[in-house]
Design an enzyme around this catalytic site. Structure first.
Site, PDB file in Angstrom:
ATOM      1  N   ASP A 142       0.427  -1.489   0.116  1.00 29.70           N
ATOM      2  CA  ASP A 142       0.545   0.104  -0.605  1.00 29.70           C
ATOM      3  C   ASP A 142       0.578   1.022  -0.076  1.00 29.70           C
ATOM      4  O   ASP A 142       2.214   1.393  -0.115  1.00 29.70           O
ATOM      5  CB  ASP A 142      -0.638   0.223   1.546  1.00 29.70           C
ATOM      6  CG  ASP A 142      -1.972   0.914   1.471  1.00 29.70           C
ATOM      7  OD1 ASP A 142      -2.151   1.498   0.129  1.00 29.70           O
ATOM      8  OD2 ASP A 142      -2.534   1.371   2.443  1.00 29.70           O
ATOM      9  N   HIS A 143       0.570   2.803  -0.238  1.00 24.60           N
ATOM     10  CA  HIS A 143       1.247   3.959   0.191  1.00 24.60           C
ATOM     11  C   HIS A 143       0.810   4.274   1.530  1.00 24.60           C
ATOM     12  O   HIS A 143      -0.525   4.646   1.164  1.00 24.60           O
ATOM     13  CB  HIS A 143       0.936   4.759  -0.897  1.00 24.60           C
ATOM     14  CG  HIS A 143       1.313   4.157  -2.488  1.00 24.60           C
ATOM     15  ND1 HIS A 143       0.554   3.758  -3.664  1.00 24.60           N
ATOM     16  CD2 HIS A 143       2.074   3.672  -2.352  1.00 24.60           C
ATOM     17  CE1 HIS A 143       1.161   3.538  -4.911  1.00 24.60           C
ATOM     18  NE2 HIS A 143       2.528   3.880  -4.380  1.00 24.60           N
ATOM     19  N   PHE A 168      -5.354   4.329   0.016  1.00 21.44           N
ATOM     20  CA  PHE A 168      -6.101   3.360   0.199  1.00 21.44           C
ATOM     21  C   PHE A 168      -6.578   2.985  -1.588  1.00 21.44           C
ATOM     22  O   PHE A 168      -6.062   3.311  -2.356  1.00 21.44           O
ATOM     23  CB  PHE A 168      -7.919   3.937  -0.379  1.00 21.44           C
ATOM     24  CG  PHE A 168      -8.100   4.442   1.069  1.00 21.44           C
ATOM     25  CD1 PHE A 168      -8.326   3.913   1.857  1.00 21.44           C
ATOM     26  CD2 PHE A 168      -8.003   6.495   1.351  1.00 21.44           C
ATOM     27  CE1 PHE A 168      -9.055   4.396   2.860  1.00 21.44           C
ATOM     28  CE2 PHE A 168      -8.489   6.728   2.821  1.00 21.44           C
ATOM     29  CZ  PHE A 168      -9.317   5.993   3.259  1.00 21.44           C
ATOM     30  N   HIS A 169      -4.133   2.048  -1.380  1.00 25.39           N
ATOM     31  CA  HIS A 169      -4.121   1.861  -2.420  1.00 25.39           C
ATOM     32  C   HIS A 169      -3.395   0.253  -2.207  1.00 25.39           C
ATOM     33  O   HIS A 169      -1.994  -0.371  -3.096  1.00 25.39           O
ATOM     34  CB  HIS A 169      -2.679   2.821  -3.525  1.00 25.39           C
ATOM     35  CG  HIS A 169      -3.167   4.069  -3.306  1.00 25.39           C
ATOM     36  ND1 HIS A 169      -1.883   4.796  -3.801  1.00 25.39           N
ATOM     37  CD2 HIS A 169      -3.635   4.124  -4.213  1.00 25.39           C
ATOM     38  CE1 HIS A 169      -2.753   6.142  -3.959  1.00 25.39           C
ATOM     39  NE2 HIS A 169      -4.017   5.765  -4.277  1.00 25.39           N
ATOM     40  N   PRO A 170      -4.113  -0.423  -1.959  1.00 22.39           N
ATOM     41  CA  PRO A 170      -3.443  -1.874  -1.906  1.00 22.39           C
ATOM     42  C   PRO A 170      -3.344  -3.011  -2.882  1.00 22.39           C
ATOM     43  O   PRO A 170      -4.011  -2.518  -3.676  1.00 22.39           O
ATOM     44  CB  PRO A 170      -4.375  -2.222  -0.985  1.00 22.39           C
ATOM     45  CG  PRO A 170      -5.804  -1.691  -1.514  1.00 22.39           C
ATOM     46  CD  PRO A 170      -5.932  -0.879  -1.485  1.00 22.39           C
TER      47      PRO A 170
END
Length: 556
Positions: A298-299, A472-474
């Protein structure tokens, strides 16, 4: 019920597949979505400026939470994912960022993934896109996804923030998705010319949903994939509140497009994954693949917030008495404050020379507020969202039971490497330097967060532990490749099985440098051609920037 293909998940990639596969009138497709429709009258999902609203409820958001994150003071952290037609493209921040060319070239270094290089993928980014200023070597002109560019004069803070980055010695770039990602410049966004969110439900499904060969089922929660030996032959799901399963068979393939959190859960419930985990829940093993649910990435990002001395921020738009006018301008004219996500400027930099391509991303926002709409500062302000791009930290997604309604155990292991801490310290210090450039002098007031008293490594680390949030970048939980922890091959086909592919952000081997949505759509377009047995689009010949050891920034 029998179909040629069953697609699980009407999200960013699933809608691409549903639309492309049904272009052949002789191909039948069932599209299953656990959420509901993308109601076009609901401003919460359709108005770009309302992007925080879907994250606050559960109508459009799965609202997952992580296990206590051990390096983040054991916080349980948000893990919002889209629920409904459009998936996460229905609730995301609408930033149209593809990542860096070298991300994809890096994927293509893996044996068997050679055709995932940037120049192989660029034609598929272009195919998906209609950019409002027209097509060129990097951008499309007639694709399903509307991309809107930032226009001069929207807010003086955007220009000032870009100029401050340049004054600090970093490059200026006119297109973060063009020849050179590295530097500061305007950001594109997935918004239609009418000022509406350009989700894949709007862009793709709108053209496909009237086709007689496409069947769409909403409120259909996939329980498991049905196998005959090692071949996927169908899907069983629960409709609405029913506890009685419905099933359909797939004559050709089952296409799993449920995203980086749900796709590994569905595989695990279906008997595909780590044998020990499946045995714990008495799930019969269909095929052992230890990588299912692993490699989670993620980020993380922080907000650095400043008071604004001039009354030019979006603070007045947060006042209830101004919102009816903003809503009317957007509803009837598709214009005004409501028609933008307000992420119209940003950038990518290398924090140190050891990074071959940018490792830090910036989003600029002309208001001081949390991404999910909480903790708005009650005054004129502005902020930078800043975070590292390719953390070495890895986590996992694991089912907690056989019940499809039970959320899984999600652990990202955020900040578990020394590199993470170094990057975040660097990011805060570099951001402060950028914020103190002359271009921002007339606007910059006091530092609201972290606050000037936060200076030492220990203080910065504590700020990150307490305040860094997910972007919110999984991704990465069903990774593409051919090593022992990979789950799918270079065409999304699950290793060791037949008739089953995964096509979504979970197959990314390594997270990209930027927001994930554009690349997830590209993956859908590229694999759609593979499924149909079509020849790949011709490789691009466009040039792209490689730093090759150039200094991180110009000497003053």
């Amino acid at each position: 019920m029998q179909f040629d293909y069953i697609i699980i998940g009407a999200g960013s990639a699933g809608n691409v597949l549903a639309t492309r596969l049904t272009e052949d009138p002789n191909t039948s497709v069932l599209l299953l979505e656990a959420g509901g429709p993308d109601y076009r009258f609901d401003f919460r999902t359709q108005m770009p400026a309302a992007l925080a609203f879907p994250l606050q409820g559960k109508r459009y958001n799965w609202a997952y939470e992580t296990e206590p994150e051990p390096f983040m003071n054991n916080r349980r952290m948000e893990c919002g994912r889209g629920k409904g037609l459009g998936g996460s493209s229905l609730i995301n921040g609408m930033c149209y960022i593809r990542g860096n060319a070298l991300d994809l070239d890096n994927w293509a270094q893996e044996p068997g993934l050679e055709n995932w290089s940037y120049l192989d993928c660029l034609p598929y980014y272009r195919k998906a896109e209609t950019r409002d200023v027209g097509e060129n070597d990097y951008h499309g002109g007639d694709g399903p996804v509307s991309v809107t560019t930032s226009k001069p004069g929207v807010n003086p803070l955007f220009e000032a923030m870009i100029e401050a980055g340049v004054q600090a010695g970093y490059p200026r770039t006119d297109d973060l998705n063009g020849y050179q990602q590295e530097g500061f410049g305007p950001m594109d966004r997935t918004v239609t010319p009418q000022g509406r969110r350009a989700s894949t439900a709007r862009g793709y499904l709108d053209q496909a949903k009237s086709r007689p060969n496409l069947t769409i089922r909403t409120h259909a929660m996939t329980d498991h994939i049905i196998f005959d030996g090692k071949r996927a032959v169908g899907v069983e799901w629960l409709e609405g509140d029913s506890t009685i399963p419905t099933r359909a068979t797939a004559n050709k393939e089952v296409l799993l497009c449920a995203g980086a959190i749900a796709s590994p859960q569905i595989l695990q419930r279906s008997g595909v994954g780590n044998a020990e985990l499946l045995a714990e829940f008495d799930i019969p093993l269909v095929h052992e693949l230890p990588g299912v649910g692993e490699n989670l990435q993620d980020h993380l990002e922080m907000y650095l917030q400043y008071e604004c001395k001039e009354p030019v921020s979006l603070y007045p738009a947060l006042q209830w008495w101004n919102q009816p006018k903003i809503g009317a301008e957007w509803l009837f004219g598709g214009t005004g404050v409501g028609a933008s996500n307000h992420f119209e400027a940003g950038g990518f930099i290398r924090s140190r020379e050891e990074f071959a391509w940018p490792n830090i991303q910036y989003h600029f926002l002309p208001v001081a507020i949390n991404y999910n709409g909480s903790n708005a500062v009650k005054e004129h302000g502005f902020q930078c969202h800043v975070g590292s791009m390719r953390s070495p930290s890895r986590g996992h997604v694991r089912i907690k039971s056989r019940d499809p309604h039970q959320h899984p155990a999600i652990l990202f292991n955020y900040m578990s490497h020394e590199q993470d801490w170094q990057e975040f310290r660097d990011a805060i210090r570099i951001t402060r330097e950028i914020m103190h450039q002359p271009a921002l002098d007339q606007y910059r007031g006091r530092e609201i967060s972290p606050g000037v008293e936060c200076q030492t490594d220990e203080q910065l680390d504590e700020f990150v532990r307490n305040h860094a949030e997910t972007a919110f970048h999984p991704c990465g939980t069903c990774k593409m490749g051919y090593d022992e922890m990979s789950v799918v091959d270079g065409e999304g086909r699950v290793h060791g099985l037949e008739g089953l592919r995964v096509v979504d952000a979970s197959i990314m081997p390594q997270i990209i440098t930027g927001n994930l949505n554009a690349t997830t759509i590209m993956i859908g377009e590229k694999i759609a051609d593979m499924i149909r047995g079509q020849e790949a689009l011709s490789r691009s010949t466009a040039g792209y920037f490689v730093a090759n050891g150039m200094p991180v920034r110009a000497k003053k």
